[in-house]
Scaffold this active site. Structure first.
Site, mmCIF file in Angstrom:
data_model
loop_
_atom_site.group_PDB
_atom_site.id
_atom_site.type_symbol
_atom_site.label_atom_id
_atom_site.label_comp_id
_atom_site.label_asym_id
_atom_site.label_seq_id
_atom_site.Cartn_x
_atom_site.Cartn_y
_atom_site.Cartn_z
ATOM 1 N N ARG A 28 0.823 -1.226 0.000
ATOM 2 C CA ARG A 28 0.000 0.000 0.000
ATOM 3 C C ARG A 28 0.850 1.266 0.000
ATOM 4 N NH1 ARG A 28 -5.648 -1.083 1.655
ATOM 5 N NH2 ARG A 28 -5.994 -2.962 0.482
ATOM 6 N N TYR A 155 -14.415 -12.875 -0.463
ATOM 7 C CA TYR A 155 -15.200 -11.690 -0.854
ATOM 8 C C TYR A 155 -16.351 -12.061 -1.794
ATOM 9 C CZ TYR A 155 -11.644 -8.720 1.262
ATOM 10 O OH TYR A 155 -10.798 -8.116 2.159
#
Ligand code: CP3
Length: 359
Positions: A28, A155
Site C-alpha cells: 500500500r 469476498y
C-alpha cells in the site's frame, strides 16, 4: 519497453543474489496516507476510476516513487478486479470498503462462472502495466499482483468484508466440493491474469493471501495452499531474459512457512507476528523473505522507526535474500515523512551489513 533496469536490487534479492543495500518497498505504498493520492481520488471521482483509467493508475503508482527512493513500484489496482471481471459487480463506497452487487449465493452461481480473458475484461489493468513500464523507463522494477483464490473467494461468497466469514466457512464445511469448484475456477483466472501482467511487463508478481490465516491448518492446506501451488505451477517464469520471481504472502500464515516455501515460489512474505530470524532458519535456504516490520511502527517518532528497522535487519542477519517491507499494508493515518524516515534508515543501515559483492 526499456530492457535496461537501473536498480535491480529487488529482483536480485528475490533470487537471493547479493545486493549493495537491502531493497525496500511497502505494501500500500500508494494510498490514502499520501495527500496527493487523496487529491487524485477526489478528482477522478472514485477508487474504481483510479483503477480503470490507465493514466490514473500510472500516476498513482508513481506517486510514492516521486517522494521516496523505493526499490520497486507496485501496480496500482486492487485484488477484487478479477471477481468484478467475472461479473460480480464491484463497488467501493466511502468508509465502507468493497461490495459486490451479485455475490455468489448457490452452487449454480459458482458453476456459471467463467475465466475472464485478461486482454478483454481486464484490459485496463494490462494497459496500465504497459504504460507504467514505459513511464518507469527502467528506473526500478514493476511488481504485478493478484489475490489468492481463497482470499478472492471469501469476498465473492460473503459479498463484502466480513467479521465472521460465516458464509464461506459454512460452504467449506457443508459443500467442500462446491468450494473446490469455485477455487479451481478462480485459480485458473488468477493464473492467466498474472501471466497477462507478466506479458505486459510486470517484472515480479505477488499473490496476496490476506485471509489464509483464518483457516484451520488442514483447511489452509486444502483450500488455500493447494491453489497457491497450482498458480505457481502455471506461471511464466522468464520474460525479457530474466527470471520473473513469485512472492507468496499468507497473512497470519507463520505456522505454514515451510508449506509456502515448498510451492516452488521464489519468496515468501512474512507478517510481523513472526521473528524474521526464525523464519530465515526455517525456510531461508530455499526462498527469499519479504517483511516484516509491524505497520504500526510508522506511528512512532523517526528515531524509533530507525531503531525498529535496525532490529528487523538484525533479525534477518547478513547475507542475501531479504526484501524489507511491512508485515501488512501502510495504515491511512501515517505521516508520509515517517515513511521517508523508514526508507532512508533501511538503505543507510543495511549498506554496512552487505558482504562485498565482488564486482
Ligand atoms: O500496495 C499497493 O500500493 C498497490 C495497491 C493495492 C490496493 N489494494 C489499493 C487499494 C493492493 C496491492 C491491494 C490489494 C488488496 N485489496 C488486498 C490484499 C492486500 C491486503 O491489504 O491485505 C485486499 C484484501 C484488497 C481488498 C480491498 N481493497 C479492501 C478490503 C479495501 C477497503 C479497505 C481499505 O483498506 O480501505 C480496498 C480498497 C483499496 N485498495 C484502497 C487502496 C489504496 C483504498 C481505497 C480508497 O478508499 O481510496
Amino acid at each position: 519497453m526499456n530492457a535496461v533496469l537501473h536498480n535491480d536490487r529487488l529482483l536480485r534479492a528475490l533470487l537471493r543474489q547479493p545486493v549493495d543495500v537491502t531493497p525496500i518497498w511497502l505494501m500500500r505504498q500508494a494510498g490514502r496516507y499520501l495527500p496527493e493520492y487523496r487529491a487524485a481520488r477526489a478528482r477522478a471521482g472514485s477508487f474504481m476510476a483510479l483503477c480503470q483509467i490507465p493514466d490514473w493508475a500510472c500516476e498513482i503508482t508513481l506517486q510514492p516513487l516521486a517522494r521516496f527512493p523505493l526499490d520497486a513500484a507496485i501496480l496500482f489496482s486492487d485484488i477484487l478486479t478479477v471477481p468484478d471481471a467475472m461479473g460480480l459487480g464491484l463497488s467501493f463506497s466511502d468508509g465502507e470498503g468493497p461490495r459486490f452487487a451479485r455475490p455468489l449465493r448457490s452452487a449454480a452461481d459458482i458453476a456459471r462462472l467463467a475465466v475472464p480473458d485478461p486482454e478483454v475484461e481486464l484490459r485496463y489493468v494490462l494497459d496500465a502495466v504497459r504504460l507504467i513500464r514505459r513511464e518507469l523507463d527502467g528506473c526500478v522494477p514493476l511488481i504485478g499482483f493478484s489475490g489468492s483464490p481463497w482470499t478472492l473467494a471469501t469476498y465473492m461468497v460473503e459479498g463484502s468484508s466480513s467479521k465472521d466469514y460465516a458464509r464461506i466457512k459454512a460452504l467449506l464445511y457443508d459443500q467442500p466440493s462446491v468450494l473446490h469448484c469455485l477455487l479451481d475456477t478462480v485459480a485458473r483466472a488468477v493464473t492467466v491474469y498474472l501471466n497477462g501482467q507478466i506479458a505486459a511487463g510486470a517484472q515480479a508478481v505477488m499473490v496476496f493471501d490476506t485471509w489464509g490465516g483464518i483457516l484451520a491448518p488442514r483447511a489452509y492446506r486444502e483450500f488455500s495452499l493447494a491453489y497457491l501451488a497450482q498458480i505457481v505451477a502455471g506461471l511464466t517464469r522468464e520474460a525479457e531474459q530474466r527470471r520473473v520471481p513469485i512472492i507468496l504472502f499468507t497473512k497470519g500464515g507463520g505456522a505454514w512457512l515451510e508449506d509456502l516455501a515448498a510451492t516452488g515460489c521464489d519468496a515468501v512474505g512474512v507478517d510481523w507476528t513472526v521473528d524474521l530470524g526464525e523464519a530465515r532458519r526455517r525456510i531461508g535456504s530455499r526462498v527469499a523473505l519479504q517483511g516484516n516490520l509491524d505497520p504500526a511502527v510508522l506511528y512512532a517518532a523517526p528515531e524509533r522507526i530507525r531503531a525498529q528497522a535496525a532490529q528487523v535487519l538484525a533479525d534477518f542477519g547478513t547475507g542475501p535474500g531479504h526484501i524489507f517491507n511491512l508485515g501488512h499494508g501502510i495504515q491511512p493515518g501515517v505521516d508520509p515523512d515517517r515513511v521517508g524516515a523508514l526508507v532512508a534508515a533501511v538503505h543507510e543501515l543495511s549498506r554496512s551489513r552487505q558482504p562485498d559483492r565482488g564486482t
